[in-house]
Design a protein around this motif. Sequence first.
Motif, mmCIF file in Angstrom:
data_model
loop_
_atom_site.group_PDB
_atom_site.id
_atom_site.type_symbol
_atom_site.label_atom_id
_atom_site.label_comp_id
_atom_site.label_asym_id
_atom_site.label_seq_id
_atom_site.Cartn_x
_atom_site.Cartn_y
_atom_site.Cartn_z
ATOM 1 N N SER A 97 -11.196 -13.174 -1.866
ATOM 2 C CA SER A 97 -10.384 -14.404 -1.222
ATOM 3 C C SER A 97 -8.936 -15.171 -1.303
ATOM 4 C CB SER A 97 -11.313 -15.810 -1.495
ATOM 5 O OG SER A 97 -11.271 -16.175 -3.456
ATOM 6 N N ALA A 98 -8.563 -15.519 -0.495
ATOM 7 C CA ALA A 98 -7.188 -16.089 -1.331
ATOM 8 C C ALA A 98 -6.661 -17.977 -0.527
ATOM 9 C CB ALA A 98 -6.022 -15.619 -0.717
ATOM 10 N N PRO A 99 -5.948 -19.042 -0.559
ATOM 11 C CA PRO A 99 -5.987 -20.236 -0.632
ATOM 12 C C PRO A 99 -5.297 -19.896 0.770
ATOM 13 C CG PRO A 99 -4.526 -20.013 -1.780
ATOM 14 C CD PRO A 99 -5.483 -19.071 -2.418
ATOM 15 N N LYS A 100 -5.424 -21.303 1.463
ATOM 16 C CA LYS A 100 -4.276 -21.121 2.633
ATOM 17 C C LYS A 100 -2.957 -21.533 2.525
ATOM 18 C CE LYS A 100 -4.739 -22.386 7.562
ATOM 19 N NZ LYS A 100 -5.294 -23.075 8.781
ATOM 20 N N TYR A 101 -2.157 -20.353 3.421
ATOM 21 C CA TYR A 101 -0.626 -21.060 3.535
ATOM 22 C C TYR A 101 -0.631 -21.238 5.373
ATOM 23 C CZ TYR A 101 -0.271 -20.873 -1.988
ATOM 24 O OH TYR A 101 -1.367 -20.807 -2.930
ATOM 25 N N ASN A 102 0.840 -21.745 4.871
ATOM 26 C CA ASN A 102 1.649 -21.528 6.109
ATOM 27 C C ASN A 102 2.452 -20.497 6.592
ATOM 28 O OD1 ASN A 102 3.390 -22.780 4.981
ATOM 29 N ND2 ASN A 102 3.697 -24.848 5.721
ATOM 30 N N VAL A 103 2.266 -19.902 5.601
ATOM 31 C CA VAL A 103 3.132 -18.798 5.786
ATOM 32 C C VAL A 103 2.372 -17.682 5.255
ATOM 33 C CG1 VAL A 103 5.409 -20.123 4.321
ATOM 34 C CG2 VAL A 103 3.503 -18.326 2.951
ATOM 35 N N THR A 104 2.763 -16.173 5.967
ATOM 36 C CA THR A 104 1.695 -15.032 5.946
ATOM 37 C C THR A 104 2.348 -14.119 4.727
ATOM 38 O OG1 THR A 104 3.312 -14.530 8.421
ATOM 39 C CG2 THR A 104 2.096 -12.653 7.015
ATOM 40 N N ASN A 105 0.793 -13.991 4.004
ATOM 41 C CA ASN A 105 0.475 -13.613 3.349
ATOM 42 C C ASN A 105 0.090 -12.001 3.397
ATOM 43 O OD1 ASN A 105 0.906 -15.141 1.555
ATOM 44 N ND2 ASN A 105 -0.709 -14.415 -0.127
#
Length: 467
Positions: free
Chosen positions: A235-243
């Motif tokens: 899982s991962a938190p949401k950001y406004n950049v691409t991971n």
Amino acid sequence: MTNKKNYVEDIERTLYDIKNYDKPLYKSDSGLTEKVVRDISARKHDPQWMLDFRLKSLEIYNSLKLPAWGPPLYELNMDEIVTYVKPDAKMTADWGEVPQDIKNTFDRLGIPEAEKKSLAGVGAQYDSEVVYHSIQDELVKQGVVYTDMETALVEHEDMVKEYFMSLVPPKDHKFAALHGAVWSGGSFVYVPEGVKVEIPLQSYFRLNAAGAGQFEHTLIIVEKNGSLHFIEGCSAPKYNVTNLHAGCVELFVKEGARLRYSTIENWSKNMMNLNTKRALVEKDGIIEWVSGSFGSHVSMLYPTSVLAGENARASFTGVTFAAKGQNLDTGTTVIHAAPHTSADIHTRTISKGGGIATYRSAVKVTKKAPFAKCSVNCESLMLDSLSRSDTLPVMDIEGANADVGHEAKIGKISEDAIFYLMSRGISEDEARSMIVHGFVEPIAKELPLEYAVEMNNLINLELEGAN
């Protein structure tokens, strides 16, 4: 106009979107260059052969093009991706030594609580490094090895060198080559001949840093007549950049051995999930895939079973849930390369809010596989008129006497079914939830208990907010 009964509002996954302050011990430069690759290798104290492998993989990466099929990947700019993020934590077998902020993250996700209840060993990776790893003493006494890949590279170098990316070579595709160049972390499991690991092992991968990639490598070897259930979560938190996630899983199932590989891919909706998973199954061996794909903005994920020995068997059970802003292209591949091999494939895909769910499979029966059997069953459910679902099966039958069948169903949530349930005193929201949960129930029952609960919770979250 959207039909009120069929519309489901999208919401955030609050539990998984909690993020820690980004304070790594070290970050590589963004982009993919020889300098970055050499830097990662030096910081990991790679042997010379691994550095050479990384550099060759980088060369292959630069020579290959992006896939010309599947979801568009134009949003991925490798010049902006950080490929190595070292957390401010050392790898330990003592949960008390894990830094408090990282420990809090895994505590919220149920790690290591699950270890205390039902697991024989746990690995926890945070960004690019494994921060915690443990295994029961009883398994160690039986010769079972369960550790992180960096430790395996030191303590079991000959075995790693023999198997590492032999099943998924860098030349396989562009993101396999990327993985070979910048891989970091992951799990190594070795089960000796005849040893049956009765309690599952589990690894959990958490990507906290924004604009970063995670490239863990999982290598599992189950020797003759051994058995193992390995569980993977991410899982991962949401950001406004691409991971980016471009991990690699290589599974070696030897003669008469059995391996079940269960996973829930619950990445955030800014993630490009371009993972590669493959199993090589020898005579009388069995590989069982249980797969759930819920998160990520874009996914391209097709676990592959190579049935290389007579009577080798494979099963794949998968569920995919694509919501607003998601294009999830998932499925499986089976290669029959020996006589009397067999495979069973069962999948469910759900799409809503304009989400795109694609089931893509490939079944190949070679000339070396007389009397091969393969059954494919895939069903898709669209929850509204905005969403899309596609089924793209490929059957390549070279051998004689093969028995291969494919069944596909695509449909929308039934207004009649909702009306019927509501006429029995059930609310509209509850009716919709019952239909969706009933649709995925054959998949949920194959998941480990804690992951079945997680999957049901994710579905409940996606279904909340219905008008």
